[in-house]
Design an enzyme around this catalytic site. Structure first.
Site, PDB file in Angstrom:
ATOM      1  N   SER A 257       0.828  -1.209   0.000  1.00 13.33           N
ATOM      2  CA  SER A 257       0.000   0.000   0.000  1.00 13.33           C
ATOM      3  C   SER A 257       0.863   1.260   0.000  1.00 13.33           C
ATOM      4  CB  SER A 257      -0.960  -0.065   1.188  1.00 13.33           C
ATOM      5  OG  SER A 257      -2.123   0.640   0.878  1.00 13.33           O
ATOM      6  N   HIS A 399      -7.625  -5.949   1.347  1.00 17.27           N
ATOM      7  CA  HIS A 399      -6.420  -5.128   1.209  1.00 17.27           C
ATOM      8  C   HIS A 399      -5.455  -5.501   2.338  1.00 17.27           C
ATOM      9  CE1 HIS A 399      -4.058  -1.621   0.281  1.00 17.27           C
ATOM     10  NE2 HIS A 399      -4.282  -1.054   1.447  1.00 17.27           N
TER      11      HIS A 399
END
Ligand code: GCU
Length: 418
Positions: A257, A399
């Site tokens: 990320s 995620h």
């Protein structure tokens, strides 16, 4: 239940030929779930999640120099076009690291030759950076496999999630940094925390490495926190160059990320990293900005004003005026190896935009090695594709960076590093 992974490295060539417009197999590609798209569009009406609403865009040409010359050789790429693009990213996106002099020193503060029940040696290394009487310490943690011929290749994680994921005592274990599994594969694994280098909040660049090395009035192309964290990864690389256990020609930089955006920039700035892994790096990472799908340049700037340089703000709502797009960032890894991966639930990070960036970066990798390729059509869920020095997968689920992802990284590394 998790679906299994199917590596299709050897099949990649035929894959790319199978998928062509009009071919019935074209449906065998990942698509965002319509329910997820509808739900996100309701909860975040200011952001686009519909493929069909993406505005028409033209990507800047990777292989035409600023003076209009077509780049056709690896040499021209390395000598002319790569430096130009790197400068454009420094100037407009990540910012430029200052040239302030500093000293660095390494100290092994803890070593356990019998870590992981004898499978590995733990080393904890303090990397101290000093300038004008002030200092900062990057705490590098590493495990080196014991029963393997040295020097060994290594993975370096830029951690953005906190120490519970990277416990050197191994009382706490996390898939985010699956040290035991990496050791079992015969690789060293290491990590440092981004917050050692620079705090992840907007402090007007007073603390961390900005506070230590920045001088005078801040310029519009001065480095942001992502560039600072990437710089931290390079200081760990400086240490590896002194450690005889580590094969410093085979070091992978990995990030998730915001850490993934950082890993991509670390690999662009520092060509000593032989493998660059951007996990769910999204907007400001691998995702093509011009698609304006999920997170946008405007949102990155408003939500995280410390991540990029001030010039980046010019492109908020104005993506088409960017002199670069993220396929160019990915191309900066070539001829070294690049792995991009995404997660199906992470539409905020635009998985398709990440894939398209990788696909559009291929011409540069192919200047060096024709076998570097991924299929023209994005692969389906949980189907890893790699060939030569480029690889990709999209995992089903949330995620995060999970053991499944790390296994794919290691499979790719096995072939790249042989
Ligand atoms: C936020 C941010 C993303 C980033 C992510 C993360 O969602 O908008 O750009 O990648 O945080 O770092 O987890």
């Amino acid at each position: 239940m998790k679906r299994g992974f199917f590596p299709v490295c050897a099949l990649v060539l035929s894959f790319s030929f199978l998928y062509s417009p009009g071919n019935s197999q074209v449906d065998d590609t990942w698509k965002a779930s319509p329910e997820a798209v509808a739900k996100l569009s309701r909860s975040q009406p200011d952001f686009n999640y519909y493929e069909e609403k993406i505005p028409a865009y033209t990507l800047p040409d990777l292989l035409v120099t600023s003076s209009g010359r077509k780049v056709t050789t690896a040499n021209e790429w390395m000598k002319v076009r790569r430096p130009e693009i790197l400068e454009l990213f420094r100037e407009n996106i990540f910012g430029r690291a200052p040239e302030t002099p500093y000293t660095k020193s390494f100290k092994i503060v803890n070593e356990d030759k019998n870590a992981m029940n004898g499978a590995a040696t733990l080393k904890q290394v303090d990397i101290t950076i000093e300038s004008e009487g002030k200092s900062l310490v990057i705490h590098l943690i590493m495990f080196v496999p014991n029963r393997v011929k040295k020097p060994v290749p290594a993975f370096l994680l830029i951690d953005n999630r906190g120490p519970e994921n990277t416990d050197p005592t191994r009382n706490l274990k996390s898939e985010f940094w699956p040290a035991e599994e990496v050791i079992a594969r015969g690789y060293a694994i290491s990590v440092f925390s981004n917050s050692d280098v620079d705090p992840d909040d907007f402090d007007d660049f007073r603390n961390g490495i900005h506070g230590l090395l920045d001088r005078g009035v801040r310029k519009p192309d001065a480095w942001g926190s992502l560039a600072a964290w990437a710089w931290g990864a390079s200081r760990c690389m400086d240490y590896f160059e002194t450690d005889k256990d580590i094969n410093n020609k085979k070091v992978a930089v990995v990030g998730h990320s915001r850490g993934g955006k950082t890993a991509l920039w670390a690999g662009a700035e520092d060509q000593r990293f032989s493998l660059v892994i951007g996990n769910e790096s999204g907007a400001g990472g691998a995702a093509l900005a011009r698609r304006r799908f999920g997170e946008t340049v405007a949102k990155l700037n408003s939500g995280f004003p410390h991540w990029f340089c001030a010039n980046y703000k010019k492109f908020a709502g104005n993506e088409d005026s960017m002199p670069v797009d993220m396929h160019m960032l990915l191309a900066l890894t070539a001829p070294r190896a690049l792995y991009i991966d995404c997660a199906s639930d992470d539409l905020w990070g635009d998985p398709r935009g990440c894939y398209l960036a990788l696909y559009n970066a291929l011409p540069v990798f192919q200047l060096f090695n024709k076998s570097s390729m991924v299929p023209r059509i994005m692969p389906p869920l949980n189907k890893q594709v790699f060939s030569g020095h480029t690889g990709f997968h999209i995992r089903d689920g949330v995620h995060n960076m999970l053991l499944q992802d790390w296994k794919c990284f290691m499979d790719f590394a096995d072939t790249v590093w042989k």
